[in-house]
Design an enzyme around this catalytic site. Structure first.
Site, PDB file in Angstrom:
ATOM      1  CD  GLU A  13      -0.730  -5.499  -1.390  1.00 34.83           C
ATOM      2  OE1 GLU A  13      -0.307  -4.632  -0.894  1.00 34.83           O
ATOM      3  OE2 GLU A  13      -0.446  -6.587  -0.948  1.00 34.83           O
ATOM      4  CB  CYS A  60       2.834  -7.558   1.187  1.00 32.59           C
ATOM      5  SG  CYS A  60       1.254  -6.761   1.056  1.00 32.59           S
ATOM      6  CB  CYS A  63       0.416  -7.651   5.014  1.00 29.05           C
ATOM      7  SG  CYS A  63       0.999  -8.742   3.804  1.00 29.05           S
ATOM      8  CG  HIS A  67       5.962 -10.626   3.903  1.00 28.14           C
ATOM      9  ND1 HIS A  67       5.829 -11.963   3.792  1.00 28.14           N
ATOM     10  CD2 HIS A  67       5.138 -10.087   3.431  1.00 28.14           C
ATOM     11  CE1 HIS A  67       4.389 -12.072   3.206  1.00 28.14           C
ATOM     12  NE2 HIS A  67       4.041 -10.922   3.101  1.00 28.14           N
ATOM     13  NE  ARG A 481      -4.699  -9.043   3.006  1.00 28.00           N
ATOM     14  CZ  ARG A 481      -4.319  -8.027   3.854  1.00 28.00           C
ATOM     15  NH1 ARG A 481      -3.324  -8.389   4.847  1.00 28.00           N
ATOM     16  NH2 ARG A 481      -4.925  -7.009   3.634  1.00 28.00           N
ATOM     17  CB  SER A 504      -3.390 -14.031  -0.153  1.00 26.06           C
ATOM     18  OG  SER A 504      -3.984 -13.223   0.754  1.00 26.06           O
ATOM     19  CB  CYS A 548      -2.937  -9.503  -0.252  1.00 27.20           C
ATOM     20  SG  CYS A 548      -1.463  -9.078  -0.568  1.00 27.20           S
ATOM     21  CB  CYS A 551       2.666  -4.782  -2.722  1.00 19.22           C
ATOM     22  SG  CYS A 551       2.660  -3.090  -2.725  1.00 19.22           S
TER      23      CYS A 551
END
Ligand code: NFE
Ligand code: MG
Length: 569
Positions: A13, A60, A63, A67, A481, A504, A548, A551
């Protein structure tokens, strides 16, 4: 010495670029760069903290939900709201569904094609494939007729010339080594996994109204009423549907994902020696029945928190987290500072070359990611970190799970610190989470049946009830992740500072002010590259982290342009 640029790294992503130097067919040095910035942290400044999760969740779409969870936890930590048991269970169920969905998507749709070659699957004998499948598991979709039909579909698809995400695969690369029957079996499961992932996120529709981005969070709890007898609430019927979906998850992981994972692991034993990375690991800890203590991660849960520094276990200490921007396109007042997140800042400062360009200035700033550090060290976060920290601590669930996998593959524990170890750890924690999800459904059912219908602590909704002056909050979560944290500073009912330190970002981090590399960068060193124009091996290691970058619409260049550029120096 060749300089190899992979930009974009695909099947992830967002936008990731890596620049590596290759000498004698082996990677000598690597630089990881995120080439996009979206600025959600700056968008949040000045807003009502009760709205933060709605914005933060849009960081994102892969995922999804994580968040939102970290954000409500951060604001609750700052204002002193404590979500009640039903809310904590609902949140865990939503997060657990995300976890399973995400890891299945990663294994089959983002990573499997690094190990399986669909063009080789055309040579498979469907009857032999059926007997391989039946020897591996009880999964019922394992007949000769099924595999013959999948092979024919695949043949027609590849012959059509319009092969979408399969365009530009490195098919026929010598590093592909599965028997054609295993290629066909895994490809058949690639298709089944598309259906599975579509169905499994119905858990989010049931509990959160939709996916991606479930809509039922609330600072203090959840906005979805629970009432066994009401049609307008999470009721007995919902619980029954949840139990069925979760059981389907357990079956898919145990009958399909794990057997495929072992089949791949057995075929590529050398990948337990590549991709070691930084060798230090961080886990905040999460998935616990109790509410976290002020300013601390959830303790005593499914994933125990902890740190491994060069193999030595230590407890996690919050105030050791900081972020350097020395090699990142942000301006700090003191360029060499590594700032704790509550004192962090997000001031974009692009100093890189204007496109088109061949190389980044890796001596200067070269990424939109900051460099998160723990006590000044780069740390790997994610499935491998969670399984290693749990294994080292002798955790009652994780230790036997990991030991069983090591015994089955006849590997020492040190082999986990590798590309394949990361992939194995992800599969193992998916099984752990599937079984834990069954427990969560039962606990929610029991709690509701016991008469507790409370879903929110409303006493801290009114900003007049919040602490005077500045208040500081942190929300921790173990996302698929890895370790995720949101940090908020609230003053006069408004967000003064908001910082997200994302999994990430830890793993794909650039170098810091002292020149220490991040986990992707370190893990690529020593990776063999048989053919620099087709760097399959580099993708294997990068994808093992499940990158990632955030997004964003991202188009794979079907003509192959700028996907690989080799500069010989
Ligand atoms: Ni966008 Fe995520 C997870 C988080 S990692 S995928 O899991 O947080 O950047
Ligand atoms: Mg950040």
């Amino acid at each position: 010495m060749a300089r190899l640029v992979i930009d974009p790294v695909t099947r992830i992503e967002g936008h990731l670029r890596v620049e590596v130097t290759v000498d004698g067919g082996v990677v000598k040095d690597a630089y990881s760069s995120s080439t996009m910035w979206r600025g959600i942290e700056t968008i949040l400044a000045g807003r009502d903290p009760r709205d933060a999760w709605l914005f933060a969740q849009r960081i994102c779409g892969v995922c999804t939900t994580v968040h939102a969870l970290a954000s409500v936890r951060a604001v609750e930590d700052a204002v002193g709201a404590v979500p009640p048991p039903n809310a904590r269970l609902l949140r865990q169920l939503i997060a657990a569904a995300q976890f399973l969905h995400d890891h299945v998507v990663h294994f089959y749709h983002l990573h499997a094609l690094d190990w399986i070659d669909p063009t080789a699957a055309l040579r498979a004998d469907p009857a032999k494939t059926a007997s391989v499948a039946q020897s591996l598991s009880d999964y019922p979709r394992a007949t000769t007729a099924l595999f013959a039909s999948v092979r024919d579909r695949l043949k027609g698809f590849l012959a059509s010339g319009n092969i979408g995400p399969f365009t530009n695969g490195y098919w026929g690369h010598p590093a592909y080594r599965l028997p054609p029957e295993v290629d066909l079996l895994a490809f058949s499961h690639y298709l089944d996994a598309l259906e599975f992932q579509r169905d499994y996120v119905r858990i989010h529709a049931l509990l959160g109204g939709k996916n991606p981005h479930p809509q039922t969070y609330l600072v203090g709890g959840m906005a979805s009423p629970v009432d066994p007898a009401s049609q307008d609430a999470i009721n007995d019927n919902t619980l029954q549907q949840l139990a069925q979906l979760v059981q389907r998850g357990v079956d898919f992981i145990e009958q399909v994902y794990l057997p495929d994972l072992y089949a791949i692991a057995q075929a590529y034993p050398e990948w337990t020696t590549y991709g070691r990375g930084i060798g230090s690991y961080l886990v905040f800890g999460d998935y616990t029945p109790s509410a976290p203590a002020k300013g601390q991660p959830p303790q005593g849960g499914l994933f125990p928190g902890g740190v491994l520094v060069d193999g030595k276990p230590e407890p996690f200490v919050r105030d050791k987290v900081s972020e350097s921007a020395f090699h990142s396109w942000y301006r700090y007042d003191d360029a060499k500072a590594s700032l704790p997140p509550w004192q962090g800042s997000t001031t974009p400062d692009y100093t890189g070359p204007q496109p088109p360009f061949d190389q980044l200035d890796v001596a200067g700033k070269y990424s939109w990611l900051k460099a998160p550090r723990y006590d000044g060290r780069a740390m790997e976060v994610g499935p491998l970190a969670r399984m290693l920290v749990g294994y080292t601590a002798g955790d009652a669930r994780i230790k036997p799970l990991v030991q069983g996998a090591l015994d089955r593959l006849k590997l020492p524990a040190s082999a986990l610190m590798s590309t394949l170890g990361r992939v194995l750890a992800r599969g193992l924690e998916t099984q752990l989470m599937a079984r834990y999800s069954l427990e969560l459904v039962n606990r929610l059912r029991d709690n509701i049946a016991g008469g507790d219908l409370t879903i929110a602590d409303n006493t801290k909704w009114d900003p007049a009830s919040w602490p005077d002056g500045k208040s500081f909050g942190v929300g921790f979560h173990e996302a698929p992740r890895g370790s995720l944290s949101h940090w908020v500073v609230i003053e006069d009912g408004r967000i003064r500072n908001y910082q997200a330190v994302v999994p990430s970002t830890w793993n794909a981090s650039p170098r810091d002010d002292r020149g220490n590399p991040g986990p992707y960068e370190a893990s690529l060193v020593g990776t063999p590259v048989a053919d620099p124009a087709r760097p399959l091996e580099i993708l294997r290691t990068l994808h093992s982290f499940d990158p990632c970058m955030a997004c964003a619409a991202h188009v794979y260049d079907a003509d192959g342009e700028a996907v690989a550029k080799v500069l010989v120096q």
